[in-house]
Design a protein around this motif. Structure first.
Motif, PDB file in Angstrom:
ATOM      1  N   GLY A 133     -39.273  90.925 134.211  1.00  0.00           N
ATOM      2  CA  GLY A 133     -38.937  90.780 134.980  1.00  0.00           C
ATOM      3  C   GLY A 133     -40.513  90.438 135.085  1.00  0.00           C
ATOM      4  N   LYS A 134     -41.218  89.248 135.995  1.00  0.00           N
ATOM      5  CA  LYS A 134     -42.058  89.204 136.419  1.00  0.00           C
ATOM      6  C   LYS A 134     -43.323  90.663 136.749  1.00  0.00           C
ATOM      7  CE  LYS A 134     -42.251  85.809 139.617  1.00  0.00           C
ATOM      8  NZ  LYS A 134     -43.102  84.526 140.536  1.00  0.00           N
ATOM      9  N   TYR A 135     -44.419  90.918 136.396  1.00  0.00           N
ATOM     10  CA  TYR A 135     -45.110  91.645 136.444  1.00  0.00           C
ATOM     11  C   TYR A 135     -44.874  93.179 136.611  1.00  0.00           C
ATOM     12  CZ  TYR A 135     -48.180  87.718 138.013  1.00  0.00           C
ATOM     13  OH  TYR A 135     -48.397  85.987 138.088  1.00  0.00           O
ATOM     14  N   ALA A 136     -43.684  92.618 135.775  1.00  0.00           N
ATOM     15  CA  ALA A 136     -42.761  94.082 135.519  1.00  0.00           C
ATOM     16  C   ALA A 136     -43.461  95.151 135.004  1.00  0.00           C
ATOM     17  CB  ALA A 136     -41.587  94.226 134.565  1.00  0.00           C
ATOM     18  N   LEU A 137     -43.948  96.440 134.502  1.00  0.00           N
ATOM     19  CA  LEU A 137     -44.625  97.746 133.704  1.00  0.00           C
ATOM     20  C   LEU A 137     -43.769  98.746 133.282  1.00  0.00           C
ATOM     21  CD1 LEU A 137     -47.527  97.801 133.450  1.00  0.00           C
ATOM     22  CD2 LEU A 137     -47.240  99.996 135.021  1.00  0.00           C
ATOM     23  N   ILE A 138     -44.175  98.248 132.011  1.00  0.00           N
ATOM     24  CA  ILE A 138     -43.066  98.992 131.058  1.00  0.00           C
ATOM     25  C   ILE A 138     -43.917 100.371 130.298  1.00  0.00           C
ATOM     26  CG2 ILE A 138     -41.467  99.493 128.840  1.00  0.00           C
ATOM     27  CD1 ILE A 138     -40.288  97.307 131.617  1.00  0.00           C
ATOM     28  N   GLY A 139     -43.601 101.379 131.037  1.00  0.00           N
ATOM     29  CA  GLY A 139     -44.422 103.047 129.716  1.00  0.00           C
ATOM     30  C   GLY A 139     -43.884 102.939 128.837  1.00  0.00           C
ATOM     31  N   ALA A 140     -44.839 103.444 128.444  1.00  0.00           N
ATOM     32  CA  ALA A 140     -45.624 104.263 126.955  1.00  0.00           C
ATOM     33  C   ALA A 140     -43.821 104.977 126.221  1.00  0.00           C
ATOM     34  CB  ALA A 140     -46.238 104.335 126.612  1.00  0.00           C
ATOM     35  N   GLY A 141     -43.395 104.287 124.779  1.00  0.00           N
ATOM     36  CA  GLY A 141     -42.345 105.200 124.420  1.00  0.00           C
ATOM     37  C   GLY A 141     -41.049 104.851 125.404  1.00  0.00           C
ATOM     38  N   SER A 142     -41.172 103.652 125.859  1.00  0.00           N
ATOM     39  CA  SER A 142     -39.780 104.044 126.438  1.00  0.00           C
ATOM     40  C   SER A 142     -38.491 102.616 125.603  1.00  0.00           C
ATOM     41  CB  SER A 142     -40.159 103.108 127.961  1.00  0.00           C
ATOM     42  OG  SER A 142     -40.473 103.577 129.145  1.00  0.00           O
ATOM     43  N   VAL A 143     -37.652 102.866 125.705  1.00  0.00           N
ATOM     44  CA  VAL A 143     -36.539 101.960 125.252  1.00  0.00           C
ATOM     45  C   VAL A 143     -36.074 101.846 126.076  1.00  0.00           C
ATOM     46  CG1 VAL A 143     -34.320 102.320 124.044  1.00  0.00           C
ATOM     47  CG2 VAL A 143     -36.335 104.316 123.353  1.00  0.00           C
ATOM     48  N   VAL A 144     -36.037 100.261 126.355  1.00  0.00           N
ATOM     49  CA  VAL A 144     -35.449  99.308 127.507  1.00  0.00           C
ATOM     50  C   VAL A 144     -34.045  98.942 127.248  1.00  0.00           C
ATOM     51  CG1 VAL A 144     -35.486  96.997 128.784  1.00  0.00           C
ATOM     52  CG2 VAL A 144     -37.436  99.052 128.219  1.00  0.00           C
TER      53      VAL A 144
END
Length: 206
Positions: A133-144
């Motif tokens: 989504g807009k302006y979402a922030l995915i942390g380092a090393g995450s698996v989405v």
């Protein structure tokens, strides 16, 4: 070698990189060392493409996108304006890959959409078929592995929502009645049924 369009001096391609024809690259974009842009790819204006990046074929990238080193943007992936892709993060485009089975048409690839302003941290993996989504922030090393709401802060393996992120990237703080405020730039938001809506016009005064 890179496209002759670079001779117009409206964008930069390092001499070690390749841009296959036909491709479209916007004004002010810079493509650095050892990159390969495959045919039928569109890259917007003022993008920054780091070292050892592969894009395409048939990929659409918006304006002001930053792609850090060692990222591959495969067919089926779309990046809207202002997206940030951290170093060595990974996109996929096939759920069930097999070396012996050739999949090379758009119908074979699951679509992945990264919406405006979203940021993906270093070494994160985005499993195909998801929308960020807009302006979402995915942390380092995450698996989405599933869709991420607008403004959501997610991390972990598998990634789970841990909070909300401001337009400027800071974590939002609750201020009562399902309202949230950025402690840095004072933008305000309202949560309703698991979705966040901005209450103020975006302003960043860091």
């Amino acid at each position: 070698m890179h496209s002759n369009h670079s001779l117009e001096k409206n964008y930069f391609v390092h001499e070690s990189s390749y841009v296959d024809e036909p491709s479209e690259i916007g004004e002010g974009t810079a493509i650095w060392h050892f990159c390969h842009v495959l045919k039928d790819t569109r890259i917007g204006k003022h993008c920054k493409i780091g070292q050892n990046v592969v894009i395409g074929p048939r990929v659409n990238i918006g304006h002001n996108v930053k792609i850090q080193n060692n990222v591959s943007v495969y067919p089926g992936v779309t990046l809207e304006d202002d997206v940030f892709c951290g170093p060595s993060m990974v996109f996929t485009n096939v759920f069930t890959p097999r070396s012996a089975i050739v999949r090379n048409s758009d119908a074979d690839f699951k679509k992945t959409l990264v919406k405006q302003g979203a940021s993906i941290g270093a070494n994160a993996t985005i499993v195909c078929g998801t929308t960020i989504g807009k302006y979402a922030l995915i942390g380092a090393g995450s698996v989405v592995t599933r869709d991420v709401p607008d403004y959501a802060l997610v991390y972990g393996n598998p990634a789970r929502q841990k909070g909300w992120a401001c337009y400027c990237g800071e974590s939002l703080k609750g201020s009562g009645e399902n309202r949230f405020e950025c402690p840095v730039c004072q933008n305000s938001y309202q949560e309703n049924a698991g979705a966040l809506t901005a209450l103020t016009e975006f302003k960043v005064t860091l």
